[in-house]
Scaffold this motif. Structure first.
Motif, PDB file in Angstrom:
ATOM      1  N   GLU A   1      70.293  71.444  26.948  1.00  0.00           N
ATOM      2  CA  GLU A   1      70.942  71.062  28.195  1.00  0.00           C
ATOM      3  C   GLU A   1      72.450  70.929  28.001  1.00  0.00           C
ATOM      4  O   GLU A   1      73.240  71.350  28.843  1.00  0.00           O
TER       5      GLU A   1
ATOM      6  N   LYS B   1      70.566  59.934  37.896  1.00  0.00           N
ATOM      7  CA  LYS B   1      70.857  59.107  36.728  1.00  0.00           C
ATOM      8  C   LYS B   1      69.559  58.647  36.074  1.00  0.00           C
ATOM      9  O   LYS B   1      69.402  58.734  34.857  1.00  0.00           O
TER      10      LYS B   1
ATOM     11  N   TYR C   1      67.881  61.603  34.257  1.00  0.00           N
ATOM     12  CA  TYR C   1      68.554  62.255  33.136  1.00  0.00           C
ATOM     13  C   TYR C   1      69.145  61.312  32.103  1.00  0.00           C
ATOM     14  O   TYR C   1      69.183  61.625  30.929  1.00  0.00           O
ATOM     15  N   PHE C   2      69.686  60.164  32.546  1.00  0.00           N
ATOM     16  CA  PHE C   2      70.508  59.386  31.618  1.00  0.00           C
ATOM     17  C   PHE C   2      69.697  58.405  30.784  1.00  0.00           C
ATOM     18  O   PHE C   2      70.227  57.804  29.865  1.00  0.00           O
TER      19      PHE C   2
ATOM     20  N   GLY D   1      77.400  61.523  31.356  1.00  0.00           N
ATOM     21  CA  GLY D   1      76.301  60.596  31.601  1.00  0.00           C
ATOM     22  C   GLY D   1      75.177  60.666  30.594  1.00  0.00           C
ATOM     23  O   GLY D   1      74.542  59.667  30.304  1.00  0.00           O
ATOM     24  N   VAL D   2      74.906  61.851  30.057  1.00  0.00           N
ATOM     25  CA  VAL D   2      73.778  61.950  29.128  1.00  0.00           C
ATOM     26  C   VAL D   2      74.218  61.710  27.683  1.00  0.00           C
ATOM     27  O   VAL D   2      73.562  60.999  26.938  1.00  0.00           O
TER      28      VAL D   2
ATOM     29  N   TYR E   1      79.673  65.489  35.099  1.00  0.00           N
ATOM     30  CA  TYR E   1      78.927  64.252  35.349  1.00  0.00           C
ATOM     31  C   TYR E   1      77.786  64.110  34.343  1.00  0.00           C
ATOM     32  O   TYR E   1      77.596  63.057  33.739  1.00  0.00           O
ATOM     33  N   PHE E   2      77.066  65.215  34.149  1.00  0.00           N
ATOM     34  CA  PHE E   2      75.948  65.155  33.215  1.00  0.00           C
ATOM     35  C   PHE E   2      76.427  65.003  31.784  1.00  0.00           C
ATOM     36  O   PHE E   2      75.846  64.251  31.004  1.00  0.00           O
TER      37      PHE E   2
ATOM     38  N   ALA F   1      80.420  57.990  34.160  1.00  0.00           N
ATOM     39  CA  ALA F   1      80.076  59.274  34.767  1.00  0.00           C
ATOM     40  C   ALA F   1      80.149  59.194  36.284  1.00  0.00           C
ATOM     41  O   ALA F   1      80.754  60.047  36.943  1.00  0.00           O
ATOM     42  N   ILE F   2      79.545  58.151  36.842  1.00  0.00           N
ATOM     43  CA  ILE F   2      79.522  58.089  38.307  1.00  0.00           C
ATOM     44  C   ILE F   2      80.919  57.780  38.834  1.00  0.00           C
ATOM     45  O   ILE F   2      81.313  58.258  39.907  1.00  0.00           O
TER      46      ILE F   2
ATOM     47  N   VAL G   1      79.711  68.723  38.564  1.00  0.00           N
ATOM     48  CA  VAL G   1      78.310  68.419  38.243  1.00  0.00           C
ATOM     49  C   VAL G   1      78.056  68.436  36.735  1.00  0.00           C
ATOM     50  O   VAL G   1      77.541  67.458  36.182  1.00  0.00           O
TER      51      VAL G   1
ATOM     52  N   LYS H   1      78.208  54.889  29.542  1.00  0.00           N
ATOM     53  CA  LYS H   1      78.283  56.256  30.055  1.00  0.00           C
ATOM     54  C   LYS H   1      77.953  56.369  31.537  1.00  0.00           C
ATOM     55  O   LYS H   1      78.586  57.119  32.265  1.00  0.00           O
ATOM     56  N   GLU H   2      76.936  55.592  31.994  1.00  0.00           N
ATOM     57  CA  GLU H   2      76.507  55.756  33.384  1.00  0.00           C
ATOM     58  C   GLU H   2      77.618  55.355  34.334  1.00  0.00           C
ATOM     59  O   GLU H   2      77.889  56.038  35.322  1.00  0.00           O
TER      60      GLU H   2
END
Lengths: 502, 496
Positions: B115, A446, A449-450, B155-156, B151-152, B166-167, B148, B162-163
């Protein structure tokens, strides 16, 4: 009685002898050139490890010194792991030796090689005293290596802590060994297996002495393996010692502890495994330690802000998973221990390798300083992400297959024999704590990347450091996608304990 | 040897990911179009497979286009084994279509484009893999691989929280998957000879003891129910949906949720009919709670996207209700219809919400009013999908809900089904209230005077969904013929 001169068969020990001499060469080379060798001494050690690996491959199976020194499948398999761990540890220390330990490179690399010799010797020894000597030769160089930054308070603290705990645990182990000797009249593990079983059958129950011996030996090795409640030294030592040494501790020294455990319990005391042997059985006790390791390691890792401490706790948890395979004690379990360690070697050395590179560049081990790294150093971030995901156990990486294998061995035992139903608990706790582990590993991802802002650091790396990452990535992917050769090799390990594979 | 169609739909996106990663990141246009082209291939293959399956294989329940079983990891009896039948073909179709649509809808992503598209293609490979895998280990690998990139992606490129979202998504799903892993291992060691082949396990599992069946069934159920999501495992869904970027929401609603119900139909339902009989009432109750609860919570939402997210909980509840009525072919067919139509409708709804959000930068329902005056085309399309969502006859939503009710009324507790019918009324309430608040009423010229109409690219991305929604609504027969042999076989398997 006929007295026969033992068959020395010295060539069986050739890899150890060579590596020992090579370590001396590394020491003196640095001295003779008046410490001006630069990185050459590091490359010299790498070459030595490669040559040792080559000698190992031509030595093959066999035994020497009568029944003291066995080159059996478990020895061969774990020697490869030790050599790999030493190789990757040395390859990732080029940065740190250049910056911080310019004048003692010879000692630094030489001690790593000495420790590796100890591990290899340990893996082959089939007798309690030589096993103990091997364990000492493994740990004593590591005490020095942990304290290698003389001016750094944390490093010195790590050295002292590791030394005190290591000496104490060795004492416990020797005490336990002395009881085992008293019970069996021999230090040879195979003979001990027979003698103790005979004593047990003759006297119906051996009684409290064996319990004491089991507990002492488990405690002694538990310290080396960092199984809770013997784990408190881990975070401080990992944080303080040079990063490549922490990596070497987490893989090499852990694998050595595993071999010692396997030798003593799965060989010498294998008769006292099951619940029918209560209270002398060691299976449940070890299972309990494995549970504790998974819970303590995974829960405490969540709160860490230093990535080395986090990886330290994670290594405690990983030891717990490996112990599941050990506790299962069937042919699948032993093979899974080997494979798990193999997968762990690549993922963990890789992760530590990235941490070392990052630390060389920035001087920081805080997880928060990884923030935004994916923007400036994408290769490094991707690699660390893959290593961490392999440690969580996300397919198709090697770490997943390793977990799968370990759980398979436990479920096999539990589903075939109702008196081992408690193995399901082990699996359950393993799975739930694996979810916890995702949280703290993902926390690093995290950060990388975040984050909205790109990192202030741009990390480039040298060729040896690059090789660590590449080897790690290849291992993690290759043994996740095409593990068949290594699985075959690992499935020979049970042969060392008289268990026929499959 | 025949061309490996199924492997190609999995591995072409993967190859696409590698290619996209090799393009320099400044070259945004090339990245976008390369990934679209790489997703066109699996889409066209999935269309062709649907066509060919319909004409050549739909008559039998056997697996078609089988690849393998090839030995992959012989030490552990793990095989590479792919195949599709009447329940996986529609899912492949949906995945192929929605991925391309979502990639087209992702052209407005400006940040870290490379990405984003790489992860999206990895996601597609994982989804396709889940729908074609017939070996448990392989299935599990695809099931996890997909987490995976998801998640990205959340999260991104997600919203403010978002964090957390995502988790939460990752942890919930991993938690469920691990239960599945235990079940897989138990089945492996119970079966004699040890196998991970799903088709073989479907044959042997019903002979296992009832308690073992119950344990495995419940473990699988937890894994799949988290994905569906069945109440009370649904709490990750609103967070993930609200925070995820538009295209990711489309995939979440359109494909990921279906993986749960698909896996139930593929794995746990035919494998453990004994346990299914014991638990079917409770599954129906969970479904009913989902329907009513999802609808009631939707009514209370102020955020448009959250409304659509909760409506998903309600709509997937219909699937669970139908799955509980496992003895009725109509109900199971209704479930499949609901899966397809929910994928189309909700996918389109999320796209449209995204279109509005891109322009207005808010999703608060109360902030709008009278938009029908300003942006009539958008209003028309949105109202079309809203009507489909509430189950207006002539659209796919109606067909599926009707089939679910007809099928489950005969097979389940009638009071329970009657309560579920209430969900349709509640559905109409929140949808109509939303339409009324946003598109009708007073228009705020000062605030929304600059709002622009939906553009061509956006229309192109929703158009196929609209066509299919209406086509299935008007003439559902082809879809039901495509699945009928497989479904009849499934119902016989479940009746063992």
């Amino acid at each position: 009685m006929d007295w026969q001169l033992p068959e020395y068969n010295l060539q069986m020990m050739l890899p150890e002898i060579f590596l020992f001499l090579w370590a001396l060469v590394v020491f003196t080379f640095d001295l003779l050139t008046k410490r001006k060798t630069g990185s050459a001494v590091g490359y010299l050690s790498l070459v030595g490890l490669l040559v040792t690996g080559f000698i190992l491959s031509i030595t093959g199976y066999g035994r020497g010194f009568s029944t003291m020194f066995f080159n059996d499948p478990i020895a061969l398999f774990f020697k490869i792991i030790f050599l790999g761990a030493a190789f990757l540890a040395i390859a990732s220390s080029f940065g740190i030796t250049k910056q911080k330990i310019v004048n003692h490179r010879g000692e630094f690399f030489g001690l790593i090689l000495f420790s590796t010799v100890g591990m290899m010797f340990l893996a082959s020894s089939n007798e309690l005293l030589s096993l103990y000597i091997g364990l000492e030769l493994t740990t004593i160089p590591l005490f020095v290596l942990a304290a290698f930054f003389k001016d750094d308070k944390l490093s010195v603290e790590a050295g002292i802590k590791y030394f005190v705990v290591g000496a104490f645990s060795s004492a416990l182990l020797v005490y336990g060994i002395s009881f085992l000797y008293g019970l069996s009249g021999t230090t040879d593990l195979v003979q001990m297996k027979i003698n103790i079983a005979l004593t047990h059958l003759t006297f119906k129950n051996i009684g409290v002495i064996l319990v004491l011996a089991v507990v002492l030996v488990i405690a002694g090795i538990g310290y080396k393996l960092a199984l809770p409640p013997f784990h408190q030294w881990v975070p401080d030592v990992y944080e303080g010692s040079p990063t490549p040494i922490a990596a070497f501790l987490s893989v090499g020294s852990k694998a050595a502890g595993l071999v010692a455990f396997a030798k003593i319990f799965l060989n010498g005391l294998s008769a006292f495994y099951g619940p029918e042997m209560a209270p002398n059985d060691w299976g449940k006790l070890t299972g309990l330690l494995a549970c504790l390791a998974m819970i303590v390691g995974n829960v405490l890792a969540i709160r860490q802000s230093n990535i080395k401490r986090m990886l330290g706790y994670s290594s405690i948890a990983q030891a717990g998973y490996i112990m599941i395979g050990m506790v299962a004690m069937n042919e699948l379990g032993l093979a899974s221990v080997g494979f798990y360690m193999f997968a762990y070697l690549f993922a963990n050395m890789g992760a530590f390798g990235v941490v070392a590179i990052f630390e060389d560049k920035t001087g920081s081990c805080q997880i928060s300083s990884y923030s935004g790294l994916s923007r400036t150093s994408p290769m490094l971030s991707v690699s660390l992400t893959i290593f961490l995901l392999s440690l969580v156990g996300i397919p198709p990486l090697a770490g997943f297959l390793a977990k799968y294998y370990v759980f398979a061995s436990a479920i096999k035992l539990a589903s075939s024999n109702p008196s081992y139903n408690w193995m399901y608990w082990l699996v359950g706790i393993g799975l739930i704590t694996a979810v916890f582990s995702l949280y703290y590993y993902a926390n690093v991802i995290k950060n990388m990347y975040f984050a909205a802002e790109p990192s202030v650091y741009r990390v480039n790396f040298s060729a040896p450091a690059m090789s660590v990452i590449v080897i790690g990535l290849v291992g993690v992917f290759l043994f996740g996608l095409y593990p068949e050769p290594i699985l075959r090799f690992a499935s020979d390990i049970p042969l060392s304990f008289g268990l026929v594979p499959r | 040897m025949e061309f490996p169609f199924l492997s190609s739909v999995v591995f072409v996106p993967l190859a696409g990911m590698v290619v996209v990663m090799l393009i320099p990141k400044q070259n945004v246009l090339a990245i976008r179009w390369t990934s679209v082209i790489f997703s066109l291939f699996p889409m066209l293959v999935s269309f062709w497979l649907t066509w060919d399956y319909f004409f050549n294989h739909a008559g039998s329940a056997a697996m078609a286009y089988v690849e393998g079983p090839y030995n992959w990891i012989p030490s552990l009896n793990i095989q590479y084994y792919l195949g599709v039948d009447g329940i996986s073909v529609p899912m492949l179709f949906l995945t192929g279509l929605l991925t391309t649509v979502s990639l087209l809808a992702s052209f407005n992503i400006e940040n870290r484009v490379k990405e984003y598209f790489a992860f999206f293609l990895l996601l597609e490979a994982g989804m396709m893999g889940v729908f074609v895998a017939l070996d448990f280990f392989l299935f599990y690998v695809f099931w996890e691989v997909m987490l995976v990139p998801m998640y990205f992606l959340i999260g991104v490129w997600g919203g403010p929280r978002k964090e957390y979202a995502a988790i939460k998504f990752f942890l919930y799903t991993l938690f469920g998957s691990l239960f599945m892993l235990v079940s897989i291992l138990i089945l492996y060691f119970t079966s004699e000879p040890h196998t991970l082949n799903m088709m073989t396990l479907i044959d042997i599992c019903p002979t296992m003891s009832h308690s073992l069946q119950m344990v495995c069934f419940i473990f699988f159920f937890i894994a799949f129910a988290i994905k569906v999501p069945v109440w009370p495992f649904h709490t990750w869904l609103p967070d993930a949906h609200v925070e995820a970027p538009t295209a990711v929401s489309v995939i979440l609603a359109g494909v990921l949720l279906k993986m749960g119900t698909y896996a139930m139909l593929r794995i746990s339902w035919p494998m453990f009919p004994g346990a299914l009989r014991t638990l079917s009432f409770w599954i129906a109750v969970l479904g009913a709670i989902g329907i009513i609860y999802g609808a009631l919570v939707s009514m209370a939402q102020k955020d448009l996207k959250k409304l659509v997210a909760y409506s998903s909980v309600s709509h997937m509840g219909f699937c669970m209700l139908a799955l509980a009525a496992f003895s009725s072919v109509t109900a199971i067919a209704g479930c499949m219809f609901q899966m397809v139509s929910h994928g189309l409708i909700t996918g389109a709804m999320f796209l449209l919400v995204g279109v509005l959000y891109d322009r207005a930068h808010t999703r608060e329902i109360a902030a709008f009013g009278g938009l029908g005056v300003k942006i009539p085309v958008y209003t028309g399309i949105m109202v079309l999908f809203s009507m489909a969502s509430l189950g207006l006859p002539g659209m796919s939503g109606f067909v599926s809900e009707f089939m679910v009710f007809v099928g489950s009324f005969g097979a389940l507790n009638k009071v329970l089904v009657a309560i579920c019918v209430l969900g349709v009324v509640l559905g109409a309430t929140y949808i109509l209230r939303m339409v009324q608040n946003i598109f009708l009423g007073e228009f705020d010229l000062a605030r929304w005077g600059g709002l622009t109409e939906i553009n061509l690219r956006e229309i192109i991305s929703v158009a196929p969904l609209a066509v299919l929604t209406i086509a299935i609504g008007v003439y559902p027969k082809p879809l039901s013929m495509l699945m009928s042999a497989t479904l009849e076989n499934l119902v016989t398997l479940m009746a063992r």
